[in-house]
Motif scaffolding. Structure first.
Motif, PDB file in Angstrom:
ATOM      1  N   GLU A   1       0.834  -1.335  -0.066  1.00 42.29           N
ATOM      2  CA  GLU A   1       0.107  -0.112   0.023  1.00 42.29           C
ATOM      3  C   GLU A   1       0.817   1.247   0.116  1.00 42.29           C
ATOM      4  O   GLU A   1       0.538   2.382  -0.551  1.00 42.29           O
ATOM      5  CB  GLU A   1      -0.994  -0.087   1.213  1.00 42.29           C
ATOM      6  CG  GLU A   1      -1.901  -1.067   1.271  1.00 42.29           C
ATOM      7  CD  GLU A   1      -3.176  -0.794   2.083  1.00 42.29           C
ATOM      8  OE1 GLU A   1      -3.073   0.206   2.932  1.00 42.29           O
ATOM      9  OE2 GLU A   1      -4.337  -1.349   1.963  1.00 42.29           O
ATOM     10  N   ALA A   2       1.930   1.253   0.627  1.00 44.32           N
ATOM     11  CA  ALA A   2       2.769   2.182   0.665  1.00 44.32           C
ATOM     12  C   ALA A   2       3.293   2.647  -0.683  1.00 44.32           C
ATOM     13  O   ALA A   2       3.287   3.845  -1.006  1.00 44.32           O
ATOM     14  CB  ALA A   2       4.114   2.082   1.612  1.00 44.32           C
ATOM     15  N   ALA A   3       3.605   1.744  -1.505  1.00 44.23           N
ATOM     16  CA  ALA A   3       3.943   2.001  -3.005  1.00 44.23           C
ATOM     17  C   ALA A   3       2.738   2.434  -3.684  1.00 44.23           C
ATOM     18  O   ALA A   3       3.208   3.506  -4.538  1.00 44.23           O
ATOM     19  CB  ALA A   3       4.819   0.382  -3.644  1.00 44.23           C
ATOM     20  N   LEU A   4       1.682   1.999  -3.342  1.00 39.66           N
ATOM     21  CA  LEU A   4       0.718   2.378  -4.236  1.00 39.66           C
ATOM     22  C   LEU A   4       0.186   4.028  -4.037  1.00 39.66           C
ATOM     23  O   LEU A   4       0.049   4.791  -4.682  1.00 39.66           O
ATOM     24  CB  LEU A   4      -0.763   1.687  -4.126  1.00 39.66           C
ATOM     25  CG  LEU A   4      -0.468   0.229  -4.864  1.00 39.66           C
ATOM     26  CD1 LEU A   4      -1.844  -0.540  -4.257  1.00 39.66           C
ATOM     27  CD2 LEU A   4      -0.322   0.313  -6.197  1.00 39.66           C
ATOM     28  N   GLY A   5       0.436   4.208  -2.510  1.00 44.86           N
ATOM     29  CA  GLY A   5       0.201   5.482  -1.957  1.00 44.86           C
ATOM     30  C   GLY A   5       0.954   6.391  -2.198  1.00 44.86           C
ATOM     31  O   GLY A   5       0.735   7.558  -2.281  1.00 44.86           O
ATOM     32  N   LEU A   6       2.217   6.079  -2.888  1.00 45.60           N
ATOM     33  CA  LEU A   6       3.040   7.090  -3.366  1.00 45.60           C
ATOM     34  C   LEU A   6       2.910   7.570  -4.742  1.00 45.60           C
ATOM     35  O   LEU A   6       3.742   8.128  -5.415  1.00 45.60           O
ATOM     36  CB  LEU A   6       4.676   6.536  -3.150  1.00 45.60           C
ATOM     37  CG  LEU A   6       5.169   6.795  -1.622  1.00 45.60           C
ATOM     38  CD1 LEU A   6       6.336   5.985  -1.458  1.00 45.60           C
ATOM     39  CD2 LEU A   6       5.327   8.234  -1.398  1.00 45.60           C
ATOM     40  N   GLY A   7       2.145   6.906  -5.356  1.00 47.27           N
ATOM     41  CA  GLY A   7       1.654   7.115  -6.859  1.00 47.27           C
ATOM     42  C   GLY A   7       2.244   6.146  -7.648  1.00 47.27           C
ATOM     43  O   GLY A   7       2.438   6.404  -9.004  1.00 47.27           O
ATOM     44  N   GLY A   8       2.652   5.001  -7.075  1.00 42.05           N
ATOM     45  CA  GLY A   8       3.246   3.814  -7.852  1.00 42.05           C
ATOM     46  C   GLY A   8       2.192   3.242  -8.686  1.00 42.05           C
ATOM     47  O   GLY A   8       1.017   3.057  -7.982  1.00 42.05           O
TER      48      GLY A   8
END
Ligand SMILES: Nc1ncnc2c1ncn2[C@@H]1O[C@H](COP(=O)(O)OP(=O)(O)OP(=O)(O)O)[C@@H](O)[C@H]1O
Ligand SMILES: [Mg+2]
Lengths: 286, 334
Positions: free
Chosen positions: B222-229
């Motif tokens: 989720e961290a990766a997605l949350g950064l716009g990944g």
């Protein structure tokens, strides 16, 4: 320390303008407004939020408060489309960033998340990366150019109040930090991409008072340029950092959470309209 | 109580110098319970059994291989490509290279396919489709290699002829894909066997890497997605690094399986003892295939040669494992 921050501030203002995605409209120049209208959320068939409307004004800090399990995190996650990451999660209502529907056709989900950053409730640094690479990860993931990487790393870590502790070990793994340090690393990671809105889910819940103060100062300072939404269980913190506040509550067991009252923080804490808000903010709840 | 007090008093009276003498670190010991001791005994026994089996097998192979090795000479064994049971000449160079060629082709086919499949099941497919695919893959893993061999020989290999033709026409720059003549036969080749063995080992890599990658912590994803990944960004920054050693483990297991594949090779390949770099052309070999083809009618001496070849394969597999384990270790973050 404070002169340092002031200096960084200056530097950052220029950069954030340069980095803002052009096609997101003229409001990118200043702070952005975020407006949720009638947002309801489901996990599978279970509804956990019912018609929550809240206007988060540009350049201000909005605090979300309320007892555990009332849907603060869920609401926050609808604001940058993280809610839909959970399998089976559904949503109704609209969320607008500067008048543009973030769930609409015009904006891609990655664009939305780049513009609206998030610090999660649980620290989640990338375990396979060094501290430095963690800070830079957002830039790499979104394909933005970083400019001078060392500057970005130092500046972001300083803002998160972590620089002094890690400046000599930037190449150690992100997991080698303590829980509170990891959370500040995650804050630094979100700041490095210069979002227009920053969502923070209890960012200080694992921090000592000193780091908490640094993070709070950063929040207050950042609010001049970006819009911040912060979930907190700490009533003093809500009063210290926020100018607006929304109180969430599950009225009865198994019912979805709602916003009972929202408005000016000072008013909400001293002279709320609703008795339940008063009970909660004065600690007479339950 | 009284005794305790006495000790405390005595402790206060000791020479102050001894109080700062260096401490000896110990590991606190624990007296395990009866149940624990019995269970421990079982596990130690099982571990020993595995070890003893390996040692006995190695000793047996070494002993059986001796007559052939002394008849052909150790140097000749590794460097010659002549295999003749009647004159006692056993050169395994061609066979060993052939084994590596087949296993390498198999990996080139299997690794990308298996990893894509695992990622598709975990990250892209709707849940129901994912579950269906998982059971299909598991079913495929349970098919005996004889089935693959027969299917490959009687049906699939003809389908690969145009592919081989295409490769030789378009990837001419790669020397392995060049043909030695216009009218060469494009079946019964290392390429065909490699592809079929590759298909055979896809389920191994898929199921192991899928399991490992499914364990990647969701909040970090989720961290990766949350950064716009993007989803692929998340896979690259979180899931693949997380699953790295498990994926390599799965690939190794499959590679070992490909090196040792017997029946599928024996059914399809046209056995040669020379090194055949023209992988698309008929003619190739592998240690296991050679053993399968020759063992039945071998003279005692040739049998010994075959065992020696098998022993060499064991050493090869072991070495590959060792190297891969090094690679896994080197990439780990502290
Ligand atoms: N992934 C999920 N699947 C199913 N239900 C969930 C999930 N996440 C949260 N919920 C439910 O949604 C409701 C709201 O949860 P949420 O995490 O938003 O509460 P919260 O206000 O952030 O609480 P806290 O202050 O403890 O963090 C809870 O009743 C919870 O059980
Ligand atoms: Mg929460």
């Amino acid at each position: 320390m404070s002169t340092h921050l002031d200096h960084d501030q200056q530097h950052r203002t220029n950069e954030s303008v340069a980095l803002a995605p052009q096609h997101l409209g003229p409001a990118a120049q200043g702070a952005s407004s975020l407006t949720a209208t009638d947002v309801s959320c489901w996990f599978g068939s279970r509804q956990v939020l019912e018609r929550c409307s809240l206007s988060m004004e540009p350049g201000k800090v909005t605090a979300l408060i309320g007892p555990s399990g009332c849907g603060k995190s869920t609401f926050l996650r609808t604001l940058n489309r993280m809610h839909e990451v959970v399998p089976g999660a559904k949503i109704a209502g609209t969320v607008e960033l500067d008048g543009q529907d973030i769930y609409g056709e015009d904006l891609g989900v990655t664009e939305v998340r780049m513009a609206i950053g998030m610090v999660f409730q649980k620290p989640n640094p990338f375990p396979s990366m060094s501290i430095r690479d963690n800070v830079l990860a957002g830039l790499k993931l979104s394909g933005k150019s970083a400019g001078d990487k060392d500057t970005v790393v130092e500046e972001s870590l300083r803002r998160a109040g972590l620089w002094n502790e890690v400046k000599d070990r930037l190449h150690d793994g992100g997991m080698s930090l303590s829980g509170g340090q990891q959370q500040r690393l995650c804050i630094a990671r979100s700041l490095a991409v210069h979002p227009r809105v920053l969502l923070m889910d209890e960012p200080c819940s694992a921090l000592d008072p000193i780091s908490t103060r640094v993070v709070e100062e950063t929040v207050i300072e950042l609010a001049h340029q970006i819009t911040i939404v912060i979930v907190t269980h700490n009533m003093q913190q809500a009063q210290r950092v926020s100018s607006q506040c929304a109180f969430f509550l599950v009225e009865e067991q198994k019912q979805p959470g709602r916003i009972v009252e929202a408005g000016d923080t000072a008013t909400l804490f001293t002279n709320p309209k609703d008795q339940r808000t008063l009970d909660y903010v004065t600690g007479r709840f339950g | 109580m009284a005794v305790g007090d006495a000790v405390a008093v005595a402790a206060r009276n000791v020479d102050p110098m001894s109080a700062i003498s260096p401490q000896v670190p110990i590991r606190p010991s624990d007296r395990p319970s009866r149940g624990d001791r019995i269970f421990r005994g079982f596990t130690v026994g099982a571990a020993m059994l595995a070890l003893v089996t390996v040692v006995v097998a190695i000793l047996f192979l070494a002993n059986e291989a001796r007559p052939a090795l002394s008849s052909t000479g150790l140097k000749n064994f590794f460097t010659s490509t002549i295999w003749n049971g009647f004159i006692g000449q056993f050169g395994i160079l061609g066979v060993m290279v052939g084994t590596m060629i087949i296993a390498t082709i198999a990996m080139i086919v299997a690794v990308p396919a298996a990893l894509s499949m695992a990622l598709f099941i975990n990250e892209y497919a709707p849940r129901k489709v994912g579950r269906l695919l998982t059971s299909v893959v598991d079913l495929l893993a349970a098919l005996p290699s004889l089935i693959f061999g027969m299917w490959g020989r009687d049906a699939f290999q003809q389908k690969l002829v145009p592919v081989a033709r295409w490769l030789s026409d378009h990837l001419y720059a790669i020397p392995f894909f060049r043909l030695s003549a216009e009218d060469v036969v494009l079946v019964r080749s290392s390429f065909v066997v490699g592809v079929i063995v590759g298909i055979m080992v896809i389920p191994i890599i898929t199921s192991i890497s899928r399991d490992v990658m499914a364990q990647a912590p969701r909040d970090v994803c989720e961290a990766a997605l949350g950064l716009g990944g993007t989803r692929w960004g998340m896979i690259r920054t979180v899931i693949l690094p997380f699953g790295r050693s498990g994926i390599i483990g799965g690939i190794l297991l499959a590679f070992g399986r490909a090196l040792g594949e017997t029946i599928a090779v024996a059914l399809i390949i046209q056995l040669t003892f020379d090194i055949n770099w023209h992988v698309l052309e008929a003619g190739g070999s592998s240690v296991a295939g050679l053993i399968a083809v020759r063992f039945g009618e071998a003279t005692p001496l040739e049998r010994s040669g075959l065992i020696a070849a098998g022993f060499a394969l064991l050493v090869l597999t072991f070495t590959v494992n060792l190297i891969a384990r090094r690679i896994v270790k080197r990439g780990q973050i502290k």
